[in-house]
Motif scaffolding. Sequence first.
Motif, PDB file in Angstrom:
ATOM      1  N   GLU A 109       0.846  -1.210   0.000  1.00  0.00           N
ATOM      2  CA  GLU A 109       0.000   0.000   0.000  1.00  0.00           C
ATOM      3  C   GLU A 109       0.878   1.256   0.000  1.00  0.00           C
ATOM      4  N   ARG A 110       1.925   1.251   0.810  1.00  0.00           N
ATOM      5  CA  ARG A 110       2.857   2.404   0.867  1.00  0.00           C
ATOM      6  C   ARG A 110       3.522   2.607  -0.497  1.00  0.00           C
ATOM      7  N   ASP A 111       3.947   1.491  -1.115  1.00  0.00           N
ATOM      8  CA  ASP A 111       4.566   1.566  -2.448  1.00  0.00           C
ATOM      9  C   ASP A 111       3.596   2.187  -3.458  1.00  0.00           C
ATOM     10  N   ARG A 112       2.343   1.727  -3.398  1.00  0.00           N
ATOM     11  CA  ARG A 112       1.330   2.188  -4.366  1.00  0.00           C
ATOM     12  C   ARG A 112       1.123   3.700  -4.255  1.00  0.00           C
ATOM     13  N   LYS A 113       1.091   4.186  -3.007  1.00  0.00           N
ATOM     14  CA  LYS A 113       0.893   5.627  -2.782  1.00  0.00           C
ATOM     15  C   LYS A 113       2.070   6.437  -3.308  1.00  0.00           C
ATOM     16  N   ARG A 114       3.245   5.799  -3.320  1.00  0.00           N
ATOM     17  CA  ARG A 114       4.446   6.493  -3.819  1.00  0.00           C
ATOM     18  C   ARG A 114       4.654   6.252  -5.315  1.00  0.00           C
ATOM     19  N   GLY A 115       3.680   5.565  -5.937  1.00  0.00           N
ATOM     20  CA  GLY A 115       3.751   5.331  -7.380  1.00  0.00           C
ATOM     21  C   GLY A 115       4.627   4.151  -7.778  1.00  0.00           C
ATOM     22  N   ILE A 116       5.029   3.345  -6.765  1.00  0.00           N
ATOM     23  CA  ILE A 116       5.849   2.154  -7.071  1.00  0.00           C
ATOM     24  C   ILE A 116       4.906   0.966  -7.203  1.00  0.00           C
ATOM     25  N   LEU A 117       4.815   0.439  -8.417  1.00  0.00           N
ATOM     26  CA  LEU A 117       3.891  -0.673  -8.657  1.00  0.00           C
ATOM     27  C   LEU A 117       4.661  -1.944  -9.009  1.00  0.00           C
ATOM     28  N   ASN A 118       4.094  -3.064  -8.610  1.00  0.00           N
ATOM     29  CA  ASN A 118       4.626  -4.390  -8.973  1.00  0.00           C
ATOM     30  C   ASN A 118       6.061  -4.660  -8.511  1.00  0.00           C
ATOM     31  N   ARG A 119       6.503  -3.987  -7.437  1.00  0.00           N
ATOM     32  CA  ARG A 119       7.827  -4.342  -6.908  1.00  0.00           C
ATOM     33  C   ARG A 119       7.677  -5.637  -6.120  1.00  0.00           C
ATOM     34  N   PRO A 120       8.526  -6.653  -6.385  1.00  0.00           N
ATOM     35  CA  PRO A 120       8.346  -7.922  -5.665  1.00  0.00           C
ATOM     36  C   PRO A 120       8.614  -7.793  -4.169  1.00  0.00           C
ATOM     37  N   VAL A 121       7.911  -8.586  -3.399  1.00  0.00           N
ATOM     38  CA  VAL A 121       8.178  -8.679  -1.963  1.00  0.00           C
ATOM     39  C   VAL A 121       9.493  -9.432  -1.807  1.00  0.00           C
ATOM     40  N   ARG A 122      10.393  -8.865  -1.000  1.00  0.00           N
ATOM     41  CA  ARG A 122      11.668  -9.548  -0.739  1.00  0.00           C
ATOM     42  C   ARG A 122      11.608 -10.119   0.672  1.00  0.00           C
ATOM     43  N   ALA A 123      11.712 -11.429   0.762  1.00  0.00           N
ATOM     44  CA  ALA A 123      11.568 -12.099   2.063  1.00  0.00           C
ATOM     45  C   ALA A 123      12.849 -12.856   2.418  1.00  0.00           C
ATOM     46  N   MET A 124      13.269 -12.712   3.666  1.00  0.00           N
ATOM     47  CA  MET A 124      14.421 -13.469   4.153  1.00  0.00           C
ATOM     48  C   MET A 124      13.900 -14.694   4.904  1.00  0.00           C
ATOM     49  N   VAL A 125      14.379 -15.875   4.532  1.00  0.00           N
ATOM     50  CA  VAL A 125      13.954 -17.117   5.189  1.00  0.00           C
ATOM     51  C   VAL A 125      14.993 -17.444   6.265  1.00  0.00           C
ATOM     52  N   VAL A 126      14.547 -17.491   7.521  1.00  0.00           N
ATOM     53  CA  VAL A 126      15.482 -17.713   8.624  1.00  0.00           C
ATOM     54  C   VAL A 126      15.012 -18.870   9.507  1.00  0.00           C
ATOM     55  N   GLY A 127      15.917 -19.359  10.322  1.00  0.00           N
ATOM     56  CA  GLY A 127      15.574 -20.434  11.249  1.00  0.00           C
ATOM     57  C   GLY A 127      16.831 -21.117  11.752  1.00  0.00           C
ATOM     58  N   ILE A 128      16.668 -21.944  12.758  1.00  0.00           N
ATOM     59  CA  ILE A 128      17.808 -22.654  13.333  1.00  0.00           C
ATOM     60  C   ILE A 128      18.228 -23.802  12.407  1.00  0.00           C
ATOM     61  N   PRO A 129      19.387 -24.429  12.645  1.00  0.00           N
ATOM     62  CA  PRO A 129      19.802 -25.550  11.784  1.00  0.00           C
ATOM     63  C   PRO A 129      18.799 -26.706  11.820  1.00  0.00           C
TER      64      PRO A 129
END
Length: 281
Positions: A109-129
């Motif tokens: 929503e914040r991206d859309r208001k700033r005119g940034i469309l279709n930027r992919p979500v960048r997710a970091m996958v974390v966890g213990i061994p």
Amino acid sequence: MHFQWYPGHMTKARRMMQENIKLIDLIIELVDARIPLSSRNPDIDELGKGKARLILLNKADLAEDRINDEWIAYFKDKGYSAVKVNSKKGGGIKSIQSVIQEACREKTERDRKRGILNRPVRAMVVGIPNVGKSTFINALAGKACAKTGNKPGVTKGKQWIRLNKSVELLDTPGILWPKFEDQEVGLKLAFIGSIKDEILQTEELAAELVKFMGNSYPGVLEEKYAIPEPGDAYECLAEIAKSRHCLVRGSELDTEKAAAILLDDFRGGRLGRITLETPEK
């Protein structure tokens, strides 16, 4: 038994995560459904301040379903998005894409208001061994993108994986934390295989598991190994050795081998669905 395992590559991995956190919209944290609290690295909360958060109860098929639901409610109550998954068999994976979008709705929503469309979500996958991060990523991507193994420490460096136009994942090595304040936590992590077996006393660890099973799941070991109800934990290992014909030098019982069989059966879900901790405790 004292539990501690924090090899040098974990310090390096933590530093790498700190450096990359500014590129990230969402932290996807995998926990083991059998120990959802003990398998959470407390450093992740510090690293992920101000980021959208998604907790995945992985290996949900190995834990009691009723208690899985209690944990999902517990995490949602704390303000996290939370989902049960079984990465190995693909359970719950189909819903993840929409859960990711939902968790990042404010950012989109914040991206859309700033005119940034279709930027992919960048997710970091974390966890213990050994919590199943790479297996999860491969299940989500529908192909082998990340190295997997049933021992801790398979993923050594970071790796960006583009799932589709709307999601990019950063795979990271499994990291523990430098000091377990509570050795009970270390014990549970050793049970599920997140601490290298080579540095543990197998018989002692298996004896602790026998005690837990006797208190929380009475009768399960007796039925599984066709043994009489034992008087104590080490006697139980001897009975398992007898039942599974674990012998050394002809007729002496190999309790070390029996201990390894028990731990392997627990980790592989062959003792049934076992949960080691519940939210109310």
